[in-house]
Design a protein around this motif. Structure first.
Motif, short mmCIF file in Angstrom:
data_model
loop_
_atom_site.label_atom_id
_atom_site.label_comp_id
_atom_site.label_asym_id
_atom_site.label_seq_id
_atom_site.Cartn_x
_atom_site.Cartn_y
_atom_site.Cartn_z
N LEU A 1 -7.19 -10.78 70.95
CA LEU A 1 -7.63 -11.51 69.83
C LEU A 1 -8.18 -12.61 69.76
CD1 LEU A 1 -4.10 -10.54 67.93
CD2 LEU A 1 -6.22 -9.09 67.85
N LEU A 2 -9.17 -13.03 68.86
CA LEU A 2 -9.56 -14.44 68.51
C LEU A 2 -8.87 -14.76 67.16
CD1 LEU A 2 -11.66 -16.57 69.19
CD2 LEU A 2 -13.12 -15.44 67.91
N ALA A 3 -8.28 -15.89 67.27
CA ALA A 3 -7.54 -16.38 66.22
C ALA A 3 -8.05 -17.76 65.82
CB ALA A 3 -5.90 -16.57 66.68
N PRO A 4 -7.76 -18.04 64.53
CA PRO A 4 -8.46 -19.45 63.96
C PRO A 4 -7.30 -20.51 64.57
CG PRO A 4 -7.48 -18.35 62.37
CD PRO A 4 -7.41 -17.29 63.49
N ALA A 5 -8.11 -21.94 64.49
CA ALA A 5 -7.14 -22.84 64.67
C ALA A 5 -6.07 -23.27 63.73
CB ALA A 5 -8.09 -24.10 64.88
N TYR A 6 -5.11 -23.50 63.98
CA TYR A 6 -3.82 -23.70 62.98
C TYR A 6 -2.79 -24.74 63.45
CZ TYR A 6 -0.08 -21.10 64.74
OH TYR A 6 0.91 -20.39 65.68
N GLY B 1 -5.72 -14.89 72.49
CA GLY B 1 -4.45 -14.50 72.82
C GLY B 1 -4.17 -12.80 72.91
N GLN B 2 -3.18 -12.53 73.26
CA GLN B 2 -2.73 -10.92 73.61
C GLN B 2 -1.55 -10.72 72.69
OE1 GLN B 2 -2.27 -9.90 77.42
NE2 GLN B 2 -2.52 -7.61 77.20
N VAL B 3 -1.66 -9.68 71.99
CA VAL B 3 -0.36 -9.39 71.01
C VAL B 3 1.11 -8.91 71.69
CG1 VAL B 3 0.23 -7.61 69.39
CG2 VAL B 3 -1.89 -8.39 69.25
N GLU B 4 1.97 -9.55 71.57
CA GLU B 4 3.31 -9.17 72.28
C GLU B 4 4.21 -8.46 71.13
OE1 GLU B 4 4.95 -12.82 73.95
OE2 GLU B 4 3.69 -12.46 75.80
N LYS B 5 4.11 -8.93 70.01
CA LYS B 5 4.93 -8.20 69.26
C LYS B 5 4.18 -8.12 67.72
CE LYS B 5 9.91 -8.19 67.92
NZ LYS B 5 10.86 -9.11 68.09
N ILE B 6 4.41 -6.78 67.08
CA ILE B 6 3.99 -6.75 65.80
C ILE B 6 4.92 -6.86 64.65
CG2 ILE B 6 2.63 -4.96 64.31
CD1 ILE B 6 1.57 -3.92 67.07
N TYR B 7 4.79 -7.79 63.61
CA TYR B 7 5.57 -7.81 62.35
C TYR B 7 4.87 -7.06 61.24
CZ TYR B 7 7.94 -11.23 65.38
OH TYR B 7 8.60 -11.89 66.46
N GLU C 1 -9.34 -11.47 64.57
CA GLU C 1 -10.37 -10.56 65.12
C GLU C 1 -10.06 -10.18 66.36
OE1 GLU C 1 -14.86 -10.70 66.37
OE2 GLU C 1 -14.29 -12.26 65.13
N VAL C 2 -10.03 -8.54 66.59
CA VAL C 2 -9.84 -7.91 67.82
C VAL C 2 -10.97 -8.04 68.72
CG1 VAL C 2 -9.14 -5.72 68.84
CG2 VAL C 2 -8.16 -6.58 66.50
N ILE C 3 -10.96 -8.54 69.80
CA ILE C 3 -12.02 -8.68 70.87
C ILE C 3 -12.06 -7.31 71.62
CG2 ILE C 3 -12.78 -9.96 72.72
CD1 ILE C 3 -11.49 -12.50 71.59
N LYS C 4 -10.73 -7.01 72.14
CA LYS C 4 -10.56 -5.72 72.88
C LYS C 4 -9.33 -5.22 72.60
CE LYS C 4 -9.83 -4.64 77.69
NZ LYS C 4 -9.42 -5.30 79.17
#
Length: 89
Positions: free
Chosen positions: A18-23, A32-38, A72-75
């Motif tokens: 994923l592409l994630a915004p600054a926070y 980053g890569q998804v490790e857990k889904i809530y 946003e999902v990149i891959k």
């Protein structure tokens, strides 16, 4: 207590990049890569970030919780496989 969604009904899968915004303390967007889904968010392992954000990423142990509607999902990662238990039902 809804800790984790039992059946993934979101558009995200474990392993998605994923592409994630600054926070928070991060000044630039990160990958980053998804490790857990809530229910409405994702636990992401930060894999790429701006050099200026490295101290903050280290402090966060290379993990971040991000809102699903802000990434946003990149891959896409591999599609989840059905377990033997699911097939026996």
């Amino acid at each position: 207590m809804a800790e984790e969604v039992e059946e993934n009904t979101s558009e995200f899968n474990l392993g998605d990049v994923l592409l994630a915004p600054a926070y928070g303390n991060l000044e630039k967007p990160f990958t980053g890569q998804v490790e857990k889904i809530y229910e409405n968010s994702l636990l992401v392992e930060i894999t790429e970030n701006a050099p200026a954000d490295q101290p903050a990423v280290n402090e966060m142990n290379h993990r971040a919780v991000v809102r699903m509607d802000e990434v946003e999902v990149i891959k896409h990662g591999p599609a989840p496989e059905k377990s033997v238990k699911d097939e026996d039902k």
